[in-house]
Design a protein around this motif. Structure first.
Motif, mmCIF file in Angstrom:
data_model
loop_
_atom_site.group_PDB
_atom_site.id
_atom_site.type_symbol
_atom_site.label_atom_id
_atom_site.label_comp_id
_atom_site.label_asym_id
_atom_site.label_seq_id
_atom_site.Cartn_x
_atom_site.Cartn_y
_atom_site.Cartn_z
ATOM 1 N N VAL A 190 11.579 9.195 22.864
ATOM 2 C CA VAL A 190 11.242 8.773 21.691
ATOM 3 C C VAL A 190 11.828 9.708 20.579
ATOM 4 O O VAL A 190 12.367 9.576 19.348
ATOM 5 N N ILE A 191 11.239 10.884 20.932
ATOM 6 C CA ILE A 191 11.837 11.986 20.033
ATOM 7 C C ILE A 191 13.089 12.503 20.067
ATOM 8 O O ILE A 191 13.817 12.484 18.783
ATOM 9 N N VAL A 192 13.823 12.447 21.049
ATOM 10 C CA VAL A 192 15.391 12.536 21.066
ATOM 11 C C VAL A 192 15.995 11.317 20.460
ATOM 12 O O VAL A 192 17.014 11.677 19.365
ATOM 13 N N TYR A 193 15.873 10.156 20.509
ATOM 14 C CA TYR A 193 16.205 9.063 19.978
ATOM 15 C C TYR A 193 16.102 9.132 18.596
ATOM 16 O O TYR A 193 17.004 8.869 17.621
ATOM 17 N N THR A 194 14.818 9.439 17.939
ATOM 18 C CA THR A 194 14.732 9.607 16.544
ATOM 19 C C THR A 194 15.248 10.610 15.849
ATOM 20 O O THR A 194 15.833 10.480 14.866
ATOM 21 N N ILE A 195 15.492 11.919 16.476
ATOM 22 C CA ILE A 195 16.123 12.847 15.938
ATOM 23 C C ILE A 195 17.569 12.643 15.840
ATOM 24 O O ILE A 195 18.241 12.831 14.794
ATOM 25 N N ILE A 196 18.212 12.242 16.778
ATOM 26 C CA ILE A 196 19.520 11.937 16.600
ATOM 27 C C ILE A 196 19.946 10.606 15.874
ATOM 28 O O ILE A 196 20.927 10.760 14.993
ATOM 29 N N GLY A 197 19.247 9.640 15.977
ATOM 30 C CA GLY A 197 19.551 8.508 15.338
ATOM 31 C C GLY A 197 19.320 8.800 13.677
ATOM 32 O O GLY A 197 20.144 8.481 12.643
ATOM 33 N N HIS A 198 18.222 9.659 13.415
ATOM 34 C CA HIS A 198 17.849 9.774 12.107
ATOM 35 C C HIS A 198 19.021 10.570 11.374
ATOM 36 O O HIS A 198 19.467 10.731 10.425
ATOM 37 N N TYR A 199 19.607 11.699 12.248
ATOM 38 C CA TYR A 199 20.712 12.480 11.505
ATOM 39 C C TYR A 199 21.879 11.829 11.482
ATOM 40 O O TYR A 199 22.693 11.937 10.549
ATOM 41 N N LEU A 200 22.257 10.805 12.351
ATOM 42 C CA LEU A 200 23.514 9.935 12.360
ATOM 43 C C LEU A 200 23.487 9.042 11.218
ATOM 44 O O LEU A 200 24.490 8.535 10.455
ATOM 45 N N ALA A 201 22.165 8.560 10.817
ATOM 46 C CA ALA A 201 22.050 7.662 9.615
ATOM 47 C C ALA A 201 21.902 8.168 8.232
ATOM 48 O O ALA A 201 22.423 7.777 7.287
ATOM 49 N N THR A 202 21.543 9.552 8.208
ATOM 50 C CA THR A 202 21.094 10.527 7.137
ATOM 51 C C THR A 202 21.744 11.609 6.808
ATOM 52 O O THR A 202 21.872 11.979 5.798
ATOM 53 N N GLY A 203 22.204 12.195 7.830
ATOM 54 C CA GLY A 203 22.642 13.594 7.821
ATOM 55 C C GLY A 203 21.621 14.676 7.807
ATOM 56 O O GLY A 203 21.787 15.901 7.882
ATOM 57 N N GLU A 204 20.333 14.273 8.019
ATOM 58 C CA GLU A 204 19.161 15.242 7.841
ATOM 59 C C GLU A 204 18.751 15.633 9.386
ATOM 60 O O GLU A 204 18.584 14.713 10.224
ATOM 61 N N ARG A 205 18.665 16.885 9.422
ATOM 62 C CA ARG A 205 18.174 17.628 10.822
ATOM 63 C C ARG A 205 16.834 17.376 10.853
ATOM 64 O O ARG A 205 16.065 18.274 10.164
ATOM 65 N N LEU A 206 15.965 16.938 12.000
ATOM 66 C CA LEU A 206 14.689 17.070 12.041
ATOM 67 C C LEU A 206 14.524 18.224 13.029
ATOM 68 O O LEU A 206 15.378 18.344 13.931
ATOM 69 N N PHE A 207 13.357 19.118 13.125
ATOM 70 C CA PHE A 207 12.841 20.100 14.029
ATOM 71 C C PHE A 207 14.302 21.080 13.899
ATOM 72 O O PHE A 207 14.553 21.439 15.055
ATOM 73 N N GLU A 208 14.834 21.350 12.931
ATOM 74 C CA GLU A 208 16.015 22.196 12.976
ATOM 75 C C GLU A 208 15.662 23.570 13.320
ATOM 76 O O GLU A 208 16.782 24.161 14.087
ATOM 77 N N HIS A 209 14.613 24.185 13.102
ATOM 78 C CA HIS A 209 14.295 25.646 13.427
ATOM 79 C C HIS A 209 12.966 25.699 14.139
ATOM 80 O O HIS A 209 12.321 26.794 14.009
ATOM 81 N N ILE A 210 12.595 24.653 14.776
ATOM 82 C CA ILE A 210 11.319 24.536 15.679
ATOM 83 C C ILE A 210 11.501 23.680 16.954
ATOM 84 O O ILE A 210 12.348 22.766 16.816
ATOM 85 N N TYR A 211 10.737 24.065 17.732
ATOM 86 C CA TYR A 211 10.564 22.848 18.881
ATOM 87 C C TYR A 211 9.230 22.440 18.831
ATOM 88 O O TYR A 211 8.134 22.870 18.287
ATOM 89 N N VAL A 212 9.120 21.122 19.664
ATOM 90 C CA VAL A 212 8.053 20.246 19.698
ATOM 91 C C VAL A 212 7.866 19.918 21.061
ATOM 92 O O VAL A 212 8.651 19.375 21.546
ATOM 93 N N ARG A 213 6.658 19.830 21.430
ATOM 94 C CA ARG A 213 6.335 19.445 22.804
ATOM 95 C C ARG A 213 6.281 17.911 22.589
ATOM 96 O O ARG A 213 5.949 17.284 21.896
ATOM 97 N N THR A 214 6.517 17.267 23.913
ATOM 98 C CA THR A 214 6.314 15.737 23.893
ATOM 99 C C THR A 214 5.189 15.234 24.883
ATOM 100 O O THR A 214 4.701 16.362 25.733
ATOM 101 N N SER A 215 5.143 14.106 25.281
ATOM 102 C CA SER A 215 4.259 13.396 26.309
ATOM 103 C C SER A 215 4.903 13.684 27.617
ATOM 104 O O SER A 215 4.251 13.439 28.887
#
Length: 256
Positions: A190-215
Motif C-alpha cells: 500500500v505504501i509503495v503504491y501510494t508513494i509512486i502513484g502520488h508522485y506520477l499524478a502530482t510530482g510530489e515526493r512523499l517520504f523524500e528524506h525519511i523512512y517509515v515502517r510498514t506492517s
C-alpha cells in the motif's frame, strides 16, 4: 460555423475503423451532429476522456471525494492512466462508494492521500514505471520475497503523507503505542503504491528524506520499511523491530 483546423494524428484507415465501431454501437447522423455542434467541443472531449479512463465514469461519491481531497486524490482514473490497470466490474463496484465520511475527508485533505488501491504487487508497480523511480531492480534483495509479490485487495486507503507524529527514533513497539485508535499501519504494498502513484499524478515526493515502517515483514521476520524517495529512487529495506534510528518513523492509514 467556424471550423477549427487540427493536425491529423490518425490514418484514414484508422478513422474508418473507429467510425465503424461507433456506428455498430449506435452512432447515427443525429448523434454525430450533436458532437459536431457541441459547444467548445465538449462532447468529443468527454468521449476521449471516457476512452482514456477505460470506459470508467466516476460515481457521485468519488466525485465528491475528489472535490474535497484535491491533488491528494489518486482515483480509478489515475490508476488507469499511470499504472495501466484495466478494472473489472467487480473492482469498480468495490470502489464505487468512498468508505470515509466527508467530515473525515475534510479533516484529512491536507495531510493524507485518498488512494484507490488495485491488486498490484511492489514488483508489478516497479515493472510499470520508469526505472529511475526505484533504487534497486534486478539486484534488489526483495525480488524473491513474498511481501514484494503480495498484490493486496482492491480498496480505498487514506494514507498519511508523513510519519506518525513523534515516531522517529523509536522501536516498533513504541511506535505502535502512537498509532491513533482509528488508524493502522499499512502494508509495504500500500505504501509503495501510494508513494509512486502520488508522485506520477502530482510530482510530489512523499517520504523524500525519511523512512517509515510498514506492517510487512520479510522471510526472516524483519520489519520492512520504505522511503528516502529522492532522485535516486524509492528504497525498500528491512530492520529488526527493536532498532531505533533518527531517520525511521512509522506509516499510518485510516481504518475502514
Amino acid at each position: 460555423m467556424k471550423t477549427t483546423m487540427v493536425s491529423r494524428t490518425l490514418s484514414v484507415h484508422k478513422e474508418h475503423e473507429f467510425l465503424l465501431k461507433l456506428e455498430t454501437a449506435g452512432l447515427n447522423e443525429e448523434l454525430a451532429q450533436r458532437v459536431i455542434n457541441s459547444k467548445g467541443n465538449d462532447l468529443a472531449t468527454k468521449l476521449v476522456r471516457l476512452i482514456q479512463n477505460g470506459g470508467f465514469e466516476p460515481t457521485t461519491s468519488q466525485k465528491r471525494a475528489r472535490e474535497i481531497m484535491g491533488k491528494n486524490f489518486f482515483g480509478v482514473e489515475e490508476a488507469v492512466k499511470h499504472f495501466g490497470v484495466n478494472p473489472t466490474r467487480q473492482q469498480l463496484a468495490a470502489l464505487s462508494e468512498i468508505p470515509f465520511s466527508e467530515a473525515v475527508l475534510e479533516q484529512s485533505k491536507n495531510t493524507r492521500v485518498l488512494v484507490a488501491v488495485f491488486p498490484l504487487s511492489i514488483l508489478e508497480v516497479r515493472g510499470k514505471v520508469e526505472h529511475k523511480l526505484f533504487y534497486n531492480h534486478e539486484d534488489a534483495w526483495y525480488n524473491k520475497q513474498s511481501f514484494a509479490k503480495e498484490r493486496g485487495e482492491v480498496n480505498w486507503q487514506l494514507v498519511c503523507k508523513t510519519p506518525v507524529d513523534n515516531s522517529i527514533s523509536k522501536n516498533w513497539q513504541e511506535q505502535q503505542a502512537l498509532i491513533a485508535k482509528d488508524d493502522e499501519v499499512p502494508s509495504a504494498q500500500v505504501i509503495v503504491y501510494t508513494i509512486i502513484g502520488h508522485y506520477l499524478a502530482t510530482g510530489e515526493r512523499l517520504f523524500e528524506h525519511i523512512y517509515v515502517r510498514t506492517s510487512s515483514v520479510d522471510s526472516g521476520g524483519y520489519r520492512v520499511y520504505v522511503g528516502y524517495f529522492d532522485s535516486l529512487g524509492l528504497y525498500v529495506n528491512y530492520y529488526w523491530d527493536d532498532n531505533r534510528r533518527d531517520y525511521l518513523g512509522v506509516s499510518s492509514a485510516r481504518k475502514f
